[in-house]
Design an enzyme around this catalytic site. Sequence first.
Site, mmCIF file in Angstrom:
data_model
loop_
_atom_site.group_PDB
_atom_site.id
_atom_site.type_symbol
_atom_site.label_atom_id
_atom_site.label_comp_id
_atom_site.label_asym_id
_atom_site.label_seq_id
_atom_site.Cartn_x
_atom_site.Cartn_y
_atom_site.Cartn_z
ATOM 1 N N LYS A 22 44.039 25.723 -37.900
ATOM 2 C CA LYS A 22 43.010 25.130 -38.501
ATOM 3 C C LYS A 22 43.129 23.763 -38.551
ATOM 4 O O LYS A 22 42.216 22.875 -38.326
ATOM 5 C CB LYS A 22 42.755 25.807 -40.003
ATOM 6 C CG LYS A 22 41.698 24.981 -40.527
ATOM 7 C CD LYS A 22 41.579 25.271 -42.222
ATOM 8 C CE LYS A 22 42.649 24.712 -43.056
ATOM 9 N NZ LYS A 22 42.356 23.461 -43.386
ATOM 10 N N ASN A 23 44.282 23.154 -38.972
ATOM 11 C CA ASN A 23 44.413 21.668 -39.160
ATOM 12 C C ASN A 23 44.766 20.938 -37.865
ATOM 13 O O ASN A 23 44.843 19.602 -37.499
ATOM 14 C CB ASN A 23 45.526 21.300 -40.431
ATOM 15 C CG ASN A 23 45.143 21.754 -41.592
ATOM 16 O OD1 ASN A 23 43.959 22.210 -41.854
ATOM 17 N ND2 ASN A 23 46.080 22.006 -42.441
ATOM 18 N N ARG A 93 35.982 18.364 -46.204
ATOM 19 C CA ARG A 93 36.596 17.129 -46.363
ATOM 20 C C ARG A 93 37.018 16.503 -44.819
ATOM 21 O O ARG A 93 36.928 15.350 -44.682
ATOM 22 C CB ARG A 93 37.922 16.978 -47.333
ATOM 23 C CG ARG A 93 38.529 15.744 -47.338
ATOM 24 C CD ARG A 93 39.792 15.844 -48.127
ATOM 25 N NE ARG A 93 40.675 14.827 -47.534
ATOM 26 C CZ ARG A 93 40.517 13.493 -47.834
ATOM 27 N NH1 ARG A 93 39.550 13.151 -48.609
ATOM 28 N NH2 ARG A 93 41.252 12.448 -47.700
ATOM 29 N N CYS A 117 38.536 17.143 -54.371
ATOM 30 C CA CYS A 117 38.292 18.447 -54.356
ATOM 31 C C CYS A 117 39.165 19.193 -55.528
ATOM 32 O O CYS A 117 40.027 18.220 -56.325
ATOM 33 C CB CYS A 117 38.826 19.106 -52.873
ATOM 34 S SG CYS A 117 40.645 18.770 -52.601
ATOM 35 N N ARG A 122 41.741 12.675 -53.547
ATOM 36 C CA ARG A 122 41.594 12.501 -52.164
ATOM 37 C C ARG A 122 41.041 11.480 -51.489
ATOM 38 O O ARG A 122 39.979 11.230 -50.785
ATOM 39 C CB ARG A 122 40.779 14.020 -51.301
ATOM 40 C CG ARG A 122 41.179 15.413 -51.999
ATOM 41 C CD ARG A 122 42.457 15.813 -51.490
ATOM 42 N NE ARG A 122 42.855 15.902 -50.098
ATOM 43 C CZ ARG A 122 42.307 17.124 -49.375
ATOM 44 N NH1 ARG A 122 42.006 18.241 -50.160
ATOM 45 N NH2 ARG A 122 42.613 17.233 -48.187
ATOM 46 N N PRO A 123 41.446 10.282 -51.678
ATOM 47 C CA PRO A 123 40.991 9.001 -51.416
ATOM 48 C C PRO A 123 40.989 8.849 -50.102
ATOM 49 O O PRO A 123 41.572 9.521 -49.091
ATOM 50 C CB PRO A 123 42.001 8.107 -51.848
ATOM 51 C CG PRO A 123 43.270 8.596 -52.259
ATOM 52 C CD PRO A 123 42.888 10.118 -52.615
ATOM 53 N N ILE A 124 40.288 7.790 -49.467
ATOM 54 C CA ILE A 124 40.275 7.459 -47.909
ATOM 55 C C ILE A 124 40.631 5.971 -47.890
ATOM 56 O O ILE A 124 40.450 5.723 -46.727
ATOM 57 C CB ILE A 124 38.938 7.839 -47.466
ATOM 58 C CG1 ILE A 124 37.626 7.026 -48.343
ATOM 59 C CG2 ILE A 124 38.665 9.371 -47.329
ATOM 60 C CD1 ILE A 124 36.209 7.095 -47.463
ATOM 61 N N ASP A 125 41.238 5.369 -48.701
ATOM 62 C CA ASP A 125 41.463 3.894 -48.631
ATOM 63 C C ASP A 125 42.149 3.642 -47.439
ATOM 64 O O ASP A 125 42.131 2.620 -46.772
ATOM 65 C CB ASP A 125 42.009 3.501 -49.998
ATOM 66 C CG ASP A 125 43.509 4.436 -50.272
ATOM 67 O OD1 ASP A 125 43.445 5.295 -50.286
ATOM 68 O OD2 ASP A 125 44.361 3.702 -50.403
ATOM 69 N N LEU A 126 43.126 4.451 -47.053
ATOM 70 C CA LEU A 126 44.166 4.156 -45.839
ATOM 71 C C LEU A 126 43.266 4.259 -44.462
ATOM 72 O O LEU A 126 43.391 3.474 -43.622
ATOM 73 C CB LEU A 126 45.223 5.182 -45.940
ATOM 74 C CG LEU A 126 46.247 5.221 -46.888
ATOM 75 C CD1 LEU A 126 47.246 6.194 -47.061
ATOM 76 C CD2 LEU A 126 46.637 3.577 -47.113
ATOM 77 N N ASP A 305 51.102 22.735 -48.120
ATOM 78 C CA ASP A 305 50.320 23.824 -47.822
ATOM 79 C C ASP A 305 50.938 25.260 -48.247
ATOM 80 O O ASP A 305 50.334 26.332 -48.106
ATOM 81 C CB ASP A 305 49.922 23.837 -46.724
ATOM 82 C CG ASP A 305 48.620 22.683 -46.609
ATOM 83 O OD1 ASP A 305 48.349 22.295 -45.321
ATOM 84 O OD2 ASP A 305 48.392 22.036 -47.583
ATOM 85 N N ARG A 397 38.187 30.080 -45.557
ATOM 86 C CA ARG A 397 37.978 28.821 -44.814
ATOM 87 C C ARG A 397 39.259 28.557 -44.007
ATOM 88 O O ARG A 397 39.093 28.025 -42.771
ATOM 89 C CB ARG A 397 38.312 27.587 -45.924
ATOM 90 C CG ARG A 397 37.093 27.322 -46.945
ATOM 91 C CD ARG A 397 37.272 25.983 -47.584
ATOM 92 N NE ARG A 397 37.564 24.939 -46.879
ATOM 93 C CZ ARG A 397 38.162 23.946 -47.230
ATOM 94 N NH1 ARG A 397 38.408 23.800 -48.582
ATOM 95 N NH2 ARG A 397 38.634 22.930 -46.615
#
Length: 417
Positions: A22-23, A93, A117, A122-126, A305, A397
């Site tokens: 999946k990933n 996401r 979530c 779950r930031p996206i700053d990077l 995970d 999922r």
Amino acid sequence: METIIVKKSGALNGHLKVNGSKNSILPILAASLLTREKCTLHEIPDLEDVHVMCDLLSNLGAKINKTNNNSLEIQVENIINYEAPYDLISKLRASFLVMGPLLSRINKAKVSMPGGCAIGTRPIDLHLKGFKNLNVDINFNRGYIQAQTEDIIGNNVYLDFPSVGATENLMMVACTAKGKTIIENCAEEPEIIDLANFINSMGGKIEGAGTKTITIVGVDELHGTEYTVIPDRIEAGTYMVAAVLTGGELYIDNVIPAHVQPVIAKLREVGAEVVESRNSVMVRSKGMINSTDIKTLPYPGFPTDMQAQFMLLLSLANGTSVINETIFENRFMHANELLRMGANIKIEGNTAIVNGLNSLTGTKVKATDLRAGAALILAGLVADGETEISEIHHIKRGYADIVEKLQAVGANIAYSM
Ligand code: EPZ
């Protein structure tokens, strides 16, 4: 509301085939935006997350054709829309991963902030820091990120944390940049290598995937390709735990043993026998489950995970185990559900103290994220009586056919309306 009912089952024995990862599939589907030519992908399981990503890509202009049961053709001849809306981003996401390819293809993107979530903010700053380093203007407007650039210009990017998603987004935005990009302190997961191999099969020039430093030399354009994604190491690990938990013997087929070394090491520590072959592993319980300690880390460390599945396993170990979750700030919600089944777990910040018991008791529980849901299914296999799991959309999922696969090796499990 559909639920999954699991009753105490005997030892699981037999063969289980693992699906495509999946990933890996999710970033690779996003990367198909990088070319106007057709990409044919194999080993694509029927997962809810794949459906959501395909819906998003179709909105952007992709023509998608599912061929036989596990293959898919995707072609984005023209980008007809460059906006990823909140209702899709909030469902998945990983759909934030379309930002890099859109910038690469049409130099602009409008993507909803993904929001947090269950397992963390779950930031996206990077991701955004990297885009800015590559000459992309980033603006925020009513919950959306508006990104655009005249030219993506290669540069050095240092990731403060080896973020999987940031590494993937930056590889995708840099592959047609002007000049060279070096990403330092990047993620080393097998899914990063898979994405790099996919892009290189399209004519990309990415080196170093799987190490702490990735070098990308921008090319003018990328062409279509045909590609088979790697097996899902987390699905594999989940079934490996099931074999030890139930005192059984499972042959897990379609596995790359090198990708599951942390799980193999920990299963051997708890007392299991694990035999590795070229593309499968055999896991056999030796009757006992010893306690051990777990610390989740970026790959090649123990995968976050797999933390929920091991918390369950160690709830039935001889002795006390300590689990330290270092990746996400809120990934112990499954502990509350296990406590309701009689487990003895104490949470102190990002550390869980698990005192092993002889048994658990079946009851009604709910899945809080997909790995927690999988752990609760495993718990039901060994708990006395019946366990009913709700919120099973989380499980769908990431685990295609988990009920059917477990039934085939002796589990007493079924869907229930
Ligand atoms: C990927 O998520 C996986 N998802 C997750 O799997 C997995 O748990 C995670 O990597 C870690 O291995 C997919 O690949 C689709 P990250 P991702 O960016 O990319 C912080 C599952 O169960 N961070 O490596 O979102 C972040 O807050 C899912 O299949 C920043 O601070 O993970 C977290 O604490 C769950 N800033 C840590 O890094 C950023 O810009 C790891 O996040 C990005 C991340």
